[in-house]
Design an enzyme around this catalytic site. Structure first.
Site, PDB file in Angstrom:
ATOM      1  N   GLY A 109       6.714  -7.967   7.296  1.00 59.62           N
ATOM      2  CA  GLY A 109       5.853  -7.689   6.156  1.00 59.62           C
ATOM      3  C   GLY A 109       5.859  -6.209   5.848  1.00 59.62           C
ATOM      4  N   GLN A 125       2.977   1.693   2.376  1.00 56.51           N
ATOM      5  CA  GLN A 125       3.898   2.093   3.456  1.00 56.51           C
ATOM      6  C   GLN A 125       5.158   2.769   2.921  1.00 56.51           C
ATOM      7  OE1 GLN A 125       3.621  -1.958   5.571  1.00 56.51           O
ATOM      8  NE2 GLN A 125       3.913  -0.502   7.242  1.00 56.51           N
ATOM      9  N   CYS A 158       3.619  -2.544  13.716  1.00 51.73           N
ATOM     10  CA  CYS A 158       3.609  -2.094  12.320  1.00 51.73           C
ATOM     11  C   CYS A 158       4.750  -1.108  12.138  1.00 51.73           C
ATOM     12  CB  CYS A 158       2.277  -1.431  12.007  1.00 51.73           C
ATOM     13  SG  CYS A 158       2.147  -0.821  10.317  1.00 51.73           S
ATOM     14  N   HIS A 210      -3.568  -3.072   4.832  1.00 51.76           N
ATOM     15  CA  HIS A 210      -2.876  -1.849   4.390  1.00 51.76           C
ATOM     16  C   HIS A 210      -3.317  -1.439   2.980  1.00 51.76           C
ATOM     17  CE1 HIS A 210       0.106  -0.687   7.389  1.00 51.76           C
ATOM     18  NE2 HIS A 210       0.546  -1.928   7.514  1.00 51.76           N
TER      19      HIS A 210
HETATM   20 NI    NI Z   1       1.770  -2.609   9.012  1.00 53.86          NI
END
Ligand code: NI
Length: 163
Positions: free
Chosen positions: A46, A51, A89, A135
């Site tokens: 994901g 990000q 992550c 997030h």
């Molecule tokens: Ni993440």
């Protein structure tokens, strides 16, 4: 199609609240393509737009169950149960931590045609949805990890699912 730089913990962009998408422009379609490329390149399951430095409510998820999900302006409409397990992550490379998540979530989102759809998710998919939606509100899984984070070897991470 391009790989974008994944922002890492400590970058302020990861702590911002993202804005809803009002209109899906060509530029945002390209962003979504790039998010998938970037996620697959990094062996992630994901990725959320912040990000890669974009403060929009867009998430991509592929837990290798045969479906690749694009979630635009997603929100969870119901959740139940609990699962406790390890999470990683792409913004916190080389680390994992144990996080409690609902076992089942129902999530509404818009797809790449800005058509509304619902995902009824259990297990890993439910976990990935919760992680990625966090997030969008500037929350990292380390904020929720029950026993802090552990450093892991690269081979082990490849078997874990980084989000
Ligand atoms: Ni993440």
């Amino acid at each position: 199609m391009a790989i974008r730089k994944v922002r890492e913990d400590g970058d302020d962009v990861l702590r911002k609240v993202c804005k809803p998408v009002e209109k899906l422009t060509d530029r945002l379609q390209t962003l979504i393509d790039d998010m998938f490329d970037t996620m697959y390149e990094a062996n992630g399951v994901g990725l959320a737009a912040p990000q890669v430095g974009i403060l929009k409510r867009i998430v991509v998820i592929d837990i290798d169950d045969g479906d690749a999900y694009t979630l635009i302006n997603p929100h969870i409409v119901s959740m139940d149960g609990e699962q406790i397990g390890d999470e990683g992550c792409l913004s916190l490379p080389g680390l994992v931590g144990t996080v409690a998540r609902p076992e089942h979530v129902v999530c509404e989102a818009y797809d790449r045609n800005m058509e509304k759809y619902t995902i009824d998710a259990h297990g890993l998919l439910a976990r990935a949805i919760c992680h990625e939606l966090d997030h969008l509100d500037g929350i990292l899984y380390k904020d929720l990890a029950v026993d802090g984070l552990r450093r892991v070897e690269r081979e082990e991470i490849d078997e874990e699912d980084e989000e």
